[in-house]
Design a protein around this motif. Sequence first.
Motif, PDB file in Angstrom:
ATOM      1  N   VAL A 117       4.803   3.991  20.539  1.00 42.17           N
ATOM      2  CA  VAL A 117       4.140   4.143  19.250  1.00 42.17           C
ATOM      3  C   VAL A 117       4.118   5.622  18.905  1.00 42.17           C
ATOM      4  O   VAL A 117       3.672   6.447  19.692  1.00 42.17           O
ATOM      5  CB  VAL A 117       2.697   3.595  19.294  1.00 42.17           C
ATOM      6  CG1 VAL A 117       1.995   3.831  17.968  1.00 42.17           C
ATOM      7  CG2 VAL A 117       2.702   2.116  19.647  1.00 42.17           C
ATOM      8  N   VAL A 118       4.642   5.939  17.735  1.00 44.62           N
ATOM      9  CA  VAL A 118       4.642   7.313  17.249  1.00 44.62           C
ATOM     10  C   VAL A 118       3.810   7.325  15.976  1.00 44.62           C
ATOM     11  O   VAL A 118       4.024   6.506  15.090  1.00 44.62           O
ATOM     12  CB  VAL A 118       6.076   7.804  16.950  1.00 44.62           C
ATOM     13  CG1 VAL A 118       6.062   9.203  16.385  1.00 44.62           C
ATOM     14  CG2 VAL A 118       6.934   7.714  18.202  1.00 44.62           C
ATOM     15  N   THR A 119       2.856   8.236  15.885  1.00 42.28           N
ATOM     16  CA  THR A 119       2.038   8.321  14.684  1.00 42.28           C
ATOM     17  C   THR A 119       2.280   9.651  13.976  1.00 42.28           C
ATOM     18  O   THR A 119       2.443  10.685  14.620  1.00 42.28           O
ATOM     19  CB  THR A 119       0.538   8.187  15.007  1.00 42.28           C
ATOM     20  OG1 THR A 119       0.153   9.239  15.879  1.00 42.28           O
ATOM     21  CG2 THR A 119       0.236   6.849  15.653  1.00 42.28           C
ATOM     22  N   ASP A 120       2.345   9.600  12.680  1.00 47.70           N
ATOM     23  CA  ASP A 120       2.465  10.777  11.826  1.00 47.70           C
ATOM     24  C   ASP A 120       1.481  10.601  10.689  1.00 47.70           C
ATOM     25  O   ASP A 120       1.386   9.526  10.114  1.00 47.70           O
ATOM     26  CB  ASP A 120       3.883  10.910  11.253  1.00 47.70           C
ATOM     27  CG  ASP A 120       4.909  11.246  12.313  1.00 47.70           C
ATOM     28  OD1 ASP A 120       4.814  12.340  12.878  1.00 47.70           O
ATOM     29  OD2 ASP A 120       5.795  10.406  12.559  1.00 47.70           O
ATOM     30  N   THR A 121       0.766  11.649  10.355  1.00 47.11           N
ATOM     31  CA  THR A 121      -0.149  11.608   9.225  1.00 47.11           C
ATOM     32  C   THR A 121       0.495  12.372   8.076  1.00 47.11           C
ATOM     33  O   THR A 121       0.553  13.603   8.096  1.00 47.11           O
ATOM     34  CB  THR A 121      -1.506  12.244   9.598  1.00 47.11           C
ATOM     35  OG1 THR A 121      -2.018  11.561  10.738  1.00 47.11           O
ATOM     36  CG2 THR A 121      -2.481  12.130   8.444  1.00 47.11           C
ATOM     37  N   LEU A 174      11.867   9.481   8.324  1.00 50.47           N
ATOM     38  CA  LEU A 174      10.798   9.394   9.309  1.00 50.47           C
ATOM     39  C   LEU A 174      10.938   8.135  10.171  1.00 50.47           C
ATOM     40  O   LEU A 174      10.599   8.145  11.348  1.00 50.47           O
ATOM     41  CB  LEU A 174       9.446   9.377   8.578  1.00 50.47           C
ATOM     42  CG  LEU A 174       8.186   9.214   9.385  1.00 50.47           C
ATOM     43  CD1 LEU A 174       7.933  10.477  10.208  1.00 50.47           C
ATOM     44  CD2 LEU A 174       7.005   8.951   8.466  1.00 50.47           C
ATOM     45  N   VAL A 175      11.475   7.063   9.608  1.00 48.72           N
ATOM     46  CA  VAL A 175      11.613   5.801  10.337  1.00 48.72           C
ATOM     47  C   VAL A 175      13.019   5.590  10.888  1.00 48.72           C
ATOM     48  O   VAL A 175      13.335   4.499  11.358  1.00 48.72           O
ATOM     49  CB  VAL A 175      11.197   4.601   9.454  1.00 48.72           C
ATOM     50  CG1 VAL A 175       9.757   4.730   8.997  1.00 48.72           C
ATOM     51  CG2 VAL A 175      12.129   4.430   8.286  1.00 48.72           C
ATOM     52  N   ALA A 176      13.837   6.608  10.875  1.00 49.40           N
ATOM     53  CA  ALA A 176      15.232   6.464  11.298  1.00 49.40           C
ATOM     54  C   ALA A 176      15.372   5.915  12.718  1.00 49.40           C
ATOM     55  O   ALA A 176      16.299   5.159  13.005  1.00 49.40           O
ATOM     56  CB  ALA A 176      15.962   7.799  11.173  1.00 49.40           C
ATOM     57  N   ASP A 177      14.449   6.255  13.599  1.00 44.03           N
ATOM     58  CA  ASP A 177      14.534   5.802  14.986  1.00 44.03           C
ATOM     59  C   ASP A 177      13.752   4.519  15.256  1.00 44.03           C
ATOM     60  O   ASP A 177      13.687   4.064  16.396  1.00 44.03           O
ATOM     61  CB  ASP A 177      14.022   6.902  15.920  1.00 44.03           C
ATOM     62  CG  ASP A 177      14.929   8.125  15.917  1.00 44.03           C
ATOM     63  OD1 ASP A 177      16.143   7.971  15.655  1.00 44.03           O
ATOM     64  OD2 ASP A 177      14.419   9.229  16.172  1.00 44.03           O
ATOM     65  N   CYS A 178      13.165   3.936  14.233  1.00 44.57           N
ATOM     66  CA  CYS A 178      12.354   2.722  14.396  1.00 44.57           C
ATOM     67  C   CYS A 178      13.234   1.480  14.262  1.00 44.57           C
ATOM     68  O   CYS A 178      14.165   1.458  13.471  1.00 44.57           O
ATOM     69  CB  CYS A 178      11.261   2.668  13.334  1.00 44.57           C
ATOM     70  SG  CYS A 178      10.132   4.058  13.377  1.00 44.57           S
ATOM     71  N   VAL A 227       9.837  -1.763  10.773  1.00 44.77           N
ATOM     72  CA  VAL A 227       8.942  -1.017   9.896  1.00 44.77           C
ATOM     73  C   VAL A 227       7.938  -2.016   9.332  1.00 44.77           C
ATOM     74  O   VAL A 227       8.320  -3.051   8.786  1.00 44.77           O
ATOM     75  CB  VAL A 227       9.712  -0.320   8.756  1.00 44.77           C
ATOM     76  CG1 VAL A 227       8.755   0.390   7.823  1.00 44.77           C
ATOM     77  CG2 VAL A 227      10.749   0.635   9.322  1.00 44.77           C
ATOM     78  N   CYS A 228       6.656  -1.681   9.468  1.00 47.71           N
ATOM     79  CA  CYS A 228       5.588  -2.543   8.970  1.00 47.71           C
ATOM     80  C   CYS A 228       4.913  -1.842   7.796  1.00 47.71           C
ATOM     81  O   CYS A 228       4.313  -0.781   7.972  1.00 47.71           O
ATOM     82  CB  CYS A 228       4.604  -2.831  10.103  1.00 47.71           C
ATOM     83  SG  CYS A 228       3.460  -4.144   9.734  1.00 47.71           S
ATOM     84  N   GLU A 229       5.023  -2.415   6.621  1.00 48.90           N
ATOM     85  CA  GLU A 229       4.453  -1.835   5.395  1.00 48.90           C
ATOM     86  C   GLU A 229       3.007  -2.267   5.264  1.00 48.90           C
ATOM     87  O   GLU A 229       2.699  -3.452   5.333  1.00 48.90           O
ATOM     88  CB  GLU A 229       5.278  -2.316   4.195  1.00 48.90           C
ATOM     89  CG  GLU A 229       4.754  -1.875   2.853  1.00 48.90           C
ATOM     90  CD  GLU A 229       3.633  -2.760   2.335  1.00 48.90           C
ATOM     91  OE1 GLU A 229       2.618  -2.173   1.892  1.00 48.90           O
ATOM     92  OE2 GLU A 229       3.755  -3.983   2.386  1.00 48.90           O
ATOM     93  N   CYS A 230       2.126  -1.286   5.058  1.00 45.13           N
ATOM     94  CA  CYS A 230       0.693  -1.573   4.929  1.00 45.13           C
ATOM     95  C   CYS A 230       0.056  -0.751   3.814  1.00 45.13           C
ATOM     96  O   CYS A 230      -1.091  -0.320   3.927  1.00 45.13           O
ATOM     97  CB  CYS A 230      -0.019  -1.292   6.256  1.00 45.13           C
ATOM     98  SG  CYS A 230       0.635  -2.237   7.637  1.00 45.13           S
ATOM     99  N   PHE A 231       0.795  -0.502   2.743  1.00 44.28           N
ATOM    100  CA  PHE A 231       0.277   0.290   1.631  1.00 44.28           C
ATOM    101  C   PHE A 231      -0.633  -0.540   0.730  1.00 44.28           C
ATOM    102  O   PHE A 231      -0.467  -1.746   0.603  1.00 44.28           O
ATOM    103  CB  PHE A 231       1.426   0.836   0.767  1.00 44.28           C
ATOM    104  CG  PHE A 231       2.247   1.901   1.423  1.00 44.28           C
ATOM    105  CD1 PHE A 231       1.672   2.884   2.205  1.00 44.28           C
ATOM    106  CD2 PHE A 231       3.617   1.929   1.243  1.00 44.28           C
ATOM    107  CE1 PHE A 231       2.427   3.879   2.791  1.00 44.28           C
ATOM    108  CE2 PHE A 231       4.394   2.916   1.820  1.00 44.28           C
ATOM    109  CZ  PHE A 231       3.798   3.899   2.593  1.00 44.28           C
TER     110      PHE A 231
END
Length: 116
Positions: free
Chosen positions: A3-7, A17-21, A24-28
């Motif tokens: 788990v990588v977090t960025d604010t 930012l998600v290139a290595d994921c 992707v879970c969208e939660c907007f």
Amino acid sequence: CEVVTDTMRINEENLSLVADCDIVCECFDNAECKAMLVNGISERYPEKYMVAASGMSGLHTGNTIQTKKLGRRLYICGDGMSDVSEDGTLFAPRVMLCAAHQANTVLRIIAGEFEV
């Protein structure tokens, strides 16, 4: 699981930012931001799984929250129709139900279970 977090505020310019994921879970909360993320990931990273949410506002029954698979790698969780601008607000139980659907979908993808 790593788990990588960025604010930061995510926008079209920093979707890398998600290139290595893998997932992707969208939660907007904002509809325009949701569309930007889902469309941006689908266009730039079609190999990634996307788990998004749509429709969880109001005091409707929790039984309307569902998970649907749209295409090969896009999953949408929610009722697909409720709108906070019409319902007035979000309530934690329906948001939690939708988030639980998203979490379950992510775990199923990791386990190699791709159908809903």
